[in-house]
Design an enzyme around this catalytic site. Structure first.
Site, mmCIF file in Angstrom:
data_model
loop_
_atom_site.group_PDB
_atom_site.id
_atom_site.type_symbol
_atom_site.label_atom_id
_atom_site.label_comp_id
_atom_site.label_asym_id
_atom_site.label_seq_id
_atom_site.Cartn_x
_atom_site.Cartn_y
_atom_site.Cartn_z
ATOM 1 N N TYR A 162 15.944 -31.528 -4.734
ATOM 2 C CA TYR A 162 14.482 -31.504 -4.612
ATOM 3 C C TYR A 162 14.111 -30.877 -3.274
ATOM 4 O O TYR A 162 14.733 -31.203 -2.259
ATOM 5 C CB TYR A 162 13.917 -32.929 -4.679
ATOM 6 C CG TYR A 162 13.034 -33.118 -5.894
ATOM 7 C CD1 TYR A 162 11.951 -32.271 -6.100
ATOM 8 C CD2 TYR A 162 13.295 -34.110 -6.828
ATOM 9 C CE1 TYR A 162 11.156 -32.407 -7.219
ATOM 10 C CE2 TYR A 162 12.497 -34.255 -7.943
ATOM 11 C CZ TYR A 162 11.428 -33.403 -8.137
ATOM 12 O OH TYR A 162 10.639 -33.530 -9.239
ATOM 13 N N GLU B 198 10.466 -29.950 -2.276
ATOM 14 C CA GLU B 198 9.029 -29.673 -2.144
ATOM 15 C C GLU B 198 8.715 -29.398 -0.675
ATOM 16 O O GLU B 198 9.323 -29.976 0.218
ATOM 17 C CB GLU B 198 8.220 -30.865 -2.644
ATOM 18 C CG GLU B 198 8.284 -30.984 -4.161
ATOM 19 C CD GLU B 198 7.582 -32.212 -4.693
ATOM 20 O OE1 GLU B 198 6.928 -32.916 -3.911
ATOM 21 O OE2 GLU B 198 7.705 -32.459 -5.904
ATOM 22 N N ASP C 49 -2.169 -8.718 -9.909
ATOM 23 C CA ASP C 49 -1.045 -9.280 -10.669
ATOM 24 C C ASP C 49 -0.190 -8.098 -11.112
ATOM 25 O O ASP C 49 -0.545 -7.367 -12.037
ATOM 26 C CB ASP C 49 -1.609 -10.048 -11.868
ATOM 27 C CG ASP C 49 -0.535 -10.600 -12.776
ATOM 28 O OD1 ASP C 49 0.645 -10.229 -12.613
ATOM 29 O OD2 ASP C 49 -0.866 -11.404 -13.660
ATOM 30 N N THR D 174 5.964 -11.489 -11.491
ATOM 31 C CA THR D 174 7.118 -12.204 -12.023
ATOM 32 C C THR D 174 8.344 -11.453 -11.530
ATOM 33 O O THR D 174 8.246 -10.335 -11.012
ATOM 34 C CB THR D 174 7.133 -12.229 -13.562
ATOM 35 O OG1 THR D 174 7.001 -10.896 -14.039
ATOM 36 C CG2 THR D 174 6.013 -13.087 -14.115
ATOM 37 N N LYS E 272 10.716 -9.109 -15.296
ATOM 38 C CA LYS E 272 10.303 -8.004 -16.177
ATOM 39 C C LYS E 272 10.941 -6.716 -15.644
ATOM 40 O O LYS E 272 12.165 -6.622 -15.622
ATOM 41 C CB LYS E 272 8.781 -7.934 -16.242
ATOM 42 C CG LYS E 272 8.142 -9.213 -16.830
ATOM 43 C CD LYS E 272 6.666 -9.057 -17.049
ATOM 44 C CE LYS E 272 6.056 -10.245 -17.755
ATOM 45 N NZ LYS E 272 5.583 -11.301 -16.851
ATOM 46 N N ARG F 229 14.050 -15.446 -14.469
ATOM 47 C CA ARG F 229 12.673 -15.781 -14.837
ATOM 48 C C ARG F 229 12.024 -16.505 -13.669
ATOM 49 O O ARG F 229 12.553 -17.515 -13.194
ATOM 50 C CB ARG F 229 12.639 -16.701 -16.050
ATOM 51 C CG ARG F 229 13.414 -16.212 -17.232
ATOM 52 C CD ARG F 229 13.031 -16.953 -18.484
ATOM 53 N NE ARG F 229 11.709 -16.550 -18.871
ATOM 54 C CZ ARG F 229 11.424 -15.392 -19.464
ATOM 55 N NH1 ARG F 229 12.377 -14.538 -19.750
ATOM 56 N NH2 ARG F 229 10.191 -15.075 -19.779
HETATM 57 N N1 DSN Z 1 4.331 -13.032 -21.520
HETATM 58 C C1 DSN Z 1 4.131 -11.952 -20.593
HETATM 59 C C2 DSN Z 1 4.024 -10.651 -21.301
HETATM 60 O O1 DSN Z 1 4.643 -10.530 -22.341
HETATM 61 O O2 DSN Z 1 3.370 -9.743 -20.836
HETATM 62 C C3 DSN Z 1 2.982 -12.183 -19.722
HETATM 63 O O3 DSN Z 1 2.655 -13.527 -19.672
#
Ligand code: DSN
Length: 482
Positions: free
Chosen positions: A69, A71, A246, A275, A278, A284
């Site tokens: 943990y 935090e 974003d 994120t 991607k 993730r």
């Molecule tokens: N789920 C992601 C996407 O496919 O673009 C974004 O939340």
């Protein structure tokens, strides 16, 4: 992929042993894990938000770093014994700052939605703590009384947020009404020009002048074009809004220096979220980048908005970000963009209709209404043929967000496997072949159905066979044998 055959061969022993141990406790989990690799190897993964992380990134997640943990922030934790987590978090944040040229990085968010919630919180808290903006003279958000909050709501224009609409390519968290972002803020959405499908900066500016938002969110999940973030910042400054970007989808293109100058959001946005799994090809998770003055508020993300940080994932973020700082990642990112061009051209020359008539990022949005199909029917037929995609709304979509009229494709994953522009042209041919041979179905009472469909006999098998040739030529984790 950065993994060598030798590395994969050593990893084979590790994974075989690990799966045997796991299988001894719960065989279904070991089996599903083996099956997942087989499925990923055997399909054309074209989901724009997915990728394949390297073996070192995957391995980093499978350790006891998970058991702590932590935090709080580096050197300032709510639990004892966080010295190693401190190292992990500091290294990941250092790589994130260096990679993106950001003054500050927060690597704790568990996902993109979490990163956006942290960003919303931080922007609100920053306003409160900037006495000249909020007019309350408060130094710390925790000192505010109920009455102060009431006053603040009024002073901050009832916390208005302006973001890109879902059907124009924005994300749920950019103010989509059913999402928490559309409930916690008074929201307004900007769209795209109906005749071109392109972002209309004059319309964004006009809406911002009239609506006077506290936050303008730029960035997208399904817009196939680049954004001029310098212009978005000008608009935000003119109306006194904070610009939040974003970049979850295109962070890899920023990291790989495909998006530079006005197309790189980091110098222009006060707060940038992303994120890591991607186009960035990591585990993730999420990251918040910010200008220095926002750092104290962002740092309170956990436990204000987030649960305890996933230290094993922060460790994997550090490894992935270190990989993205290698020159090879720039070549990868350029290939992602070039392959998207080849794929878009391959679709269009075969008569397919694309939103904005093309792409200049990593994704392509195909309007499947020209095939007489809904997105749901097209997605299912493609899946039958081994092509994994997701259905997506198109601007002013008559079929709504569930059935939709579009299919979103992306090139990051197959580019990681080494697919070339020529391969993507062949994939486009397969996609058009499947869609052209799919007919919409009917409901039990003979009415037109938005879900059922019929794919002509033999098409699924011949598409899978053609795909297998390409997939075999570009194996996933070559040398990894379970
Ligand atoms: N789920 C992601 C996407 O496919 O673009 C974004 O939340």
């Amino acid at each position: 992929m950065t993994d060598s055959q030798e590395l994969a061969a050593s990893a084979s022993q590790i994974y075989r042993t690990a799966l045997d141990i796991i299988g001894g406790i719960e065989p279904r989990i070991a089996e599903a894990t083996r099956s997942e690799l087989a499925d990923q190897r055997a399909s054309l993964k074209l989901i724009a938000s997915e990728n394949y992380a390297s073996l070192p990134v995957l391995m980093t997640m499978g350790t006891w770093m998970s058991d702590k943990y932590a935090e709080g922030t580096v050197g300032h934790r709510f639990y004892a014994g966080c010295q190693n987590v401190d190292t992990v978090e500091a290294v990941a944040a250092e790589h994130a700052r260096e990679l993106f040229g950001a003054p500050y990085a927060y690597v704790q968010p568990h996902s993109g939605i979490d990163a956006n919630l942290v960003a919303f919180w931080a922007i609100l808290a920053h306003r409160v703590e900037a006495p000249e903006l909020a007019g309350l003279g408060a130094k710390n958000v925790n000192e505010l009384s109920e009455q102060d909050w009431e006053q603040l709501r009024g002073k901050l224009g009832n916390q208005r947020l302006l973001g890109m609409s879902l059907d124009a390519g924005g994300h749920l968290t950019h103010g989509f009404r059913p999402n928490i972002s559309g409930k916690m803020f008074h929201q307004r959405q900007y769209g795209t020009d109906p005749s071109t499908g392109l972002l209309d900066y004059d319309q964004v500016a006009a809406t911002a002048r009239e609506f006077k938002p506290l936050i303008i969110v730029a960035g997208y999940s399904a817009y196939p074009r680049r954004v001029n973030f310098a212009k978005m910042r000008e608009i935000a400054d003119e109306v006194g809004a904070t610009l939040m970007v974003d970049m979850a989808h295109f962070a890899g293109l920023v990291a790989g220096k495909v998006f530079t100058g006005d197309e790189n959001p980091v110098p222009f946005a006060q707060v940038t979220t992303t994120t890591t799994h991607k186009s960035l090809r990591g585990p993730r998770g999420g990251i918040v980048l910010a200008q220095e003055e926002y750092a104290p508020a962002v740092d309170r993300g956990c436990p204000m908005v987030l649960g305890g940080p996933l230290s094993h994932v922060m460790a994997a973020k550090a490894v992935a970000l270190a990989e993205a700082r290698q020159p090879a990642f720039q070549e990868y990112a350029q290939n992602v963009a070039d392959n998207a061009q080849s794929f878009a051209e391959g679709l269009m020359k075969r008569g397919a209709k694309l939103v904005t008539d093309g792409t200049d990022n990593h994704l392509v949005l195909l309007d499947v209404s020209s095939f007489g199909l809904t997105g749901r029917q097209a997605e299912s037929a493609l899946l039958d043929a081994g092509v994994v995609t997701n259905r997506n709304s198109v601007p002013a979509d008559p079929n709504g967000a569930w059935y939709t009229s579009g299919i979103r494709f992306g090139t990051p994953a197959l580019t990681s496997r080494g697919f070339t522009g020529e391969d993507f042209d062949r994939v486009a041919e397969l996609v058009v072949d499947v869609l052209a041979r799919t007919e919409p179905g009917t409901t039990k009472d003979g009415k037109p159905s938005k879900a059922s469909y019929r794919l002509a006999d033999g098409v699924a098998d011949r598409t899978k066979a053609a795909a297998a040739e390409m997939l075999d030529a570009h194996p996933l984790y070559p040398g990894l044998e379970l």
